[in-house]
Design a protein around this motif. Structure first.
Motif, PDB file in Angstrom:
ATOM      1  N   VAL A  26       0.846  -1.195   0.000  1.00  0.00           N
ATOM      2  CA  VAL A  26       0.000   0.000   0.000  1.00  0.00           C
ATOM      3  C   VAL A  26       0.883   1.248   0.000  1.00  0.00           C
ATOM      4  CG1 VAL A  26      -1.645   1.348   1.385  1.00  0.00           C
ATOM      5  CG2 VAL A  26      -2.018  -1.110   1.034  1.00  0.00           C
ATOM      6  N   ALA A  27       1.928   1.248   0.825  1.00  0.00           N
ATOM      7  CA  ALA A  27       2.834   2.402   0.884  1.00  0.00           C
ATOM      8  C   ALA A  27       3.491   2.642  -0.479  1.00  0.00           C
ATOM      9  CB  ALA A  27       3.895   2.192   1.966  1.00  0.00           C
ATOM     10  N   ASP A  34       8.165   7.129   3.581  1.00  0.00           N
ATOM     11  CA  ASP A  34       8.343   6.757   4.988  1.00  0.00           C
ATOM     12  C   ASP A  34       7.665   5.420   5.286  1.00  0.00           C
ATOM     13  OD1 ASP A  34       9.891   9.013   5.602  1.00  0.00           O
ATOM     14  OD2 ASP A  34       8.110  10.215   6.055  1.00  0.00           O
ATOM     15  N   GLY A  35       6.497   5.213   4.712  1.00  0.00           N
ATOM     16  CA  GLY A  35       5.812   3.931   4.870  1.00  0.00           C
ATOM     17  C   GLY A  35       6.581   2.786   4.231  1.00  0.00           C
ATOM     18  N   ILE A  36       7.172   3.044   3.082  1.00  0.00           N
ATOM     19  CA  ILE A  36       7.997   2.030   2.409  1.00  0.00           C
ATOM     20  C   ILE A  36       9.182   1.665   3.294  1.00  0.00           C
ATOM     21  CG2 ILE A  36       9.555   1.604   0.460  1.00  0.00           C
ATOM     22  CD1 ILE A  36       7.648   3.465  -1.202  1.00  0.00           C
ATOM     23  N   MET A  37       9.868   2.664   3.787  1.00  0.00           N
ATOM     24  CA  MET A  37      11.093   2.419   4.558  1.00  0.00           C
ATOM     25  C   MET A  37      10.820   1.818   5.928  1.00  0.00           C
ATOM     26  SD  MET A  37      13.223   2.982   2.260  1.00  0.00           S
ATOM     27  CE  MET A  37      14.617   2.516   3.284  1.00  0.00           C
ATOM     28  N   ALA A  38       9.613   1.971   6.458  1.00  0.00           N
ATOM     29  CA  ALA A  38       9.263   1.359   7.745  1.00  0.00           C
ATOM     30  C   ALA A  38       9.332  -0.166   7.671  1.00  0.00           C
ATOM     31  CB  ALA A  38       7.873   1.812   8.179  1.00  0.00           C
ATOM     32  N   TYR A  39       9.251  -0.722   6.489  1.00  0.00           N
ATOM     33  CA  TYR A  39       9.299  -2.161   6.233  1.00  0.00           C
ATOM     34  C   TYR A  39      10.699  -2.740   6.436  1.00  0.00           C
ATOM     35  CZ  TYR A  39       9.102  -6.183   2.892  1.00  0.00           C
ATOM     36  OH  TYR A  39       9.176  -7.396   2.263  1.00  0.00           O
ATOM     37  N   TYR A  40      11.718  -1.901   6.290  1.00  0.00           N
ATOM     38  CA  TYR A  40      13.100  -2.371   6.266  1.00  0.00           C
ATOM     39  C   TYR A  40      13.834  -2.161   7.583  1.00  0.00           C
ATOM     40  CZ  TYR A  40      12.326  -2.316   1.247  1.00  0.00           C
ATOM     41  OH  TYR A  40      11.822  -2.537  -0.007  1.00  0.00           O
TER      42      TYR A  40
END
Length: 151
Positions: A26-27, A34-40
């Motif tokens: 979704v991000a 920021d939502g993408i990077m929260a995954y890593y």
């Protein structure tokens, strides 16, 4: 899925990884860096399909993601299919087929299928991807990627 069944599923390591993948997707579709990077995890090692052999660390991978998001001016396509997750309490591994691309200024879809996999570690901040790999098959006789393949 009944609420109690859904809650029990999400409490399993496999369910948590599937939920993490969905939030990340979704991000990406929303171009939320920021939502993408929260995954890593901060020390992510990633092998993306374009530009570099590898990316080490969240800062380097964030710059790459920013570049990639900039390639798609319109709507973003990013979907996982045939997701398989193996997990215990501390480590997990997932693999999937990914359709990614975008919608151009004429409203036409420009996308292809790729292969994706990731390794996860259960940290104090929850599950984080510590390894990621995207690739496309290629024709060994001419060296060209086979972006037209479909599952």
């Amino acid at each position: 899925m009944k609420t109690s069944t859904h809650a029990a599923y999400c409490n399993t390591a496999q369910g948590q990884i599937r939920a993490l993948l969905e939030r990340w997707s979704v991000a990406v579709r929303e171009k939320d860096i920021d939502g993408i990077m929260a995954y890593y995890a901060p020390d992510i090692v990633a092998y993306d399909a374009i530009l570099q052999l590898q990316f080490k660390g969240a800062d380097a991978y964030r710059k790459h993601w920013e570049f990639c998001l900039g390639l798609c001016e319109g709507g973003m396509l990013f979907e996982q299919h045939q997701v398989t997750v193996h997990a215990d309490d501390q480590l997990a591994f997932a693999h999937w087929l990914c359709r990614c691309g975008g919608i151009d200024d004429k409203g036409e879809e420009k996308s292809s299928w790729m292969r994706g996999s990731a390794g996860y570690l259960n940290t104090d901040d929850g599950w984080k991807a510590v390894h990621e790999h995207f690739s496309a098959p290629f024709d060994m006789t001419n060296g060209k990627a086979l972006f037209y393949l479909k599952p």
